[in-house]
Design an enzyme around this catalytic site. Sequence first.
Site, short mmCIF file in Angstrom:
data_model
loop_
_atom_site.label_atom_id
_atom_site.label_comp_id
_atom_site.label_asym_id
_atom_site.label_seq_id
_atom_site.Cartn_x
_atom_site.Cartn_y
_atom_site.Cartn_z
N SER A 92 -19.40 -37.52 -2.85
CA SER A 92 -19.82 -36.20 -2.40
C SER A 92 -19.35 -35.12 -3.35
O SER A 92 -18.35 -35.27 -4.07
CB SER A 92 -19.28 -35.92 -1.00
OG SER A 92 -17.88 -35.67 -1.05
N GLU A 123 -20.40 -38.00 -10.65
CA GLU A 123 -21.80 -38.14 -10.23
C GLU A 123 -21.81 -37.84 -8.73
O GLU A 123 -21.36 -38.65 -7.93
CB GLU A 123 -22.31 -39.54 -10.55
CG GLU A 123 -23.82 -39.62 -10.64
CD GLU A 123 -24.49 -39.59 -9.28
OE1 GLU A 123 -25.05 -38.52 -8.93
OE2 GLU A 123 -24.43 -40.58 -8.57
N CYS A 129 -28.15 -40.38 -3.33
CA CYS A 129 -27.98 -39.06 -3.93
C CYS A 129 -29.29 -38.51 -4.48
O CYS A 129 -29.49 -37.30 -4.55
CB CYS A 129 -26.92 -39.10 -5.02
SG CYS A 129 -27.29 -40.23 -6.38
N PHE A 158 -28.46 -36.63 3.61
CA PHE A 158 -28.01 -38.02 3.49
C PHE A 158 -28.42 -38.82 4.73
O PHE A 158 -27.64 -39.58 5.29
CB PHE A 158 -26.51 -38.10 3.25
CG PHE A 158 -26.15 -39.03 2.11
CD1 PHE A 158 -26.53 -38.73 0.82
CD2 PHE A 158 -25.44 -40.20 2.32
CE1 PHE A 158 -26.22 -39.57 -0.24
CE2 PHE A 158 -25.13 -41.06 1.28
CZ PHE A 158 -25.52 -40.73 0.00
#
Length: 486
Positions: free
Chosen positions: A231, A252, A286, A382
């Site tokens: 996150s 990332e 993501c 998400f």
Amino acid sequence: MPFFDAGDWAGKIHSGGWRAGAGGTADVREPATGQVIGSVGVATARDVDDAVTAATKAQKEWAALPYDQRAAALRRAATLIEEHAGELSDWLVREAGSGKGKAGFEASLVAAEYWTGAATVEAPYGQLLRTRAPRLSMARRVPAGVVGVISPFNFPQILSSRSVAPALATGNAVILKPDPRTAVSGGLFLAAILAEAGLPDGLVHVLPGAADVGSALVEHPGVRIISFTGSTAAGRKVGEAAGRLLKRAHLELGGNNALIVMDDVDVPAAVAAGAWGSFLHQGQICMTTGRHIVHEAIYDEYVERLAHSAAGIQVADPAATDAPLGPIIDVRQRDHVHDLVTRSTQAGARLVEGGTYEDLFYRPTVIADCSVDHPAFNEEVFGPVAPVAKFSSVEEAVELASRTEYGLSLGILTQDVMRGLALADRVPTGIVHINDQTVDDEAVAPFGGTAASGTGARFGGVEANIEAFTETQWVTMQSRIPQYPF
């Protein structure tokens, strides 16, 4: 004894072989049923200290091996992953809640990371430099030392291997902390593969554990690079801690990715792409398509077709059925998804399909008439939610797509690909797919985002992998010592 027999690893960590963790053991639970399907060892900061000591020694020996031996070990790992992809896929289904299709897709990607890693070992690792002096001047890439990898639950094996493989390829040792919810598929399975492939003891450590283990890894002075996937909130803390210690952190992070649908598209094809982008793996990616930005001329048809597609998707236990969608990973994440949907509809968005759940199984959801003020459009969900907004001009589409703190992936659907490329130039993002949705990944392609999505493309392809996991060293050589006036 069969490969990856639970008798070897149950209740253990992998650090100099299979052994007990200082934190005891933890159950592995199947999110679809809540059943206990195994146990893993739990590491602590003490285990991190021990792992760094062993990894530091093993790294020097690994880096000193002839390059062809290191490449051969990574090729053996790739072959073993291909041979045991079915077993990995089964664990992804049960432990991560992956649909069988998603699990098979992920398992098929993993081997490519090690094939690319083997190619990285064999690649040039420096360049000759011009110099005014009568000498040879060069820049070469040397291993950083010990690399810490912290990976998430959603694509646990590929998001571990995407850092582990190039870190090993460039001569480093690795300490991997997988998400505790997917410690088997995201960590222990890989430890078994790499041990079977013949990598030296002490070179790769897998330490399942909670946030304290990740913090110890980030803070340890013997770990020179941190590769974190997770996150944005957690990534900011990792980056802050790493910066204070003057160590590199590859981050990332999250995304709220836009799919811009122009008025000249084949609408059924565009809807199929958009549904895949939003609903694959319950939206827990993501790169998930988090915002559908659709031209007003086709908006109503697009929304209707997308809702029809969502209504027809089966959501069930992926181990017991062929349902393409399984459970949300846990109650906390399910409640987060539902809260965003509820607050968005209360703020004026129109719930067209879904918005309900049973246990951890959340129905694919379509929310129309969204604006930048609606939480499900403005934040990373998400979950399997497709917020849809309308635009009338290219300028409005650019504004909607750019109104986010994230910058990971962008999809643009149009028959005029040059028009799509010109549009992509106006939206800040690390990845662009013209005439495709936002979810894609290849071992040979750069991957990474900008702004709140991370620190840029740090993975993918030989050059990026070498850049990510090595240090640059300047070396000069000359035939005799120069004459100095002192």
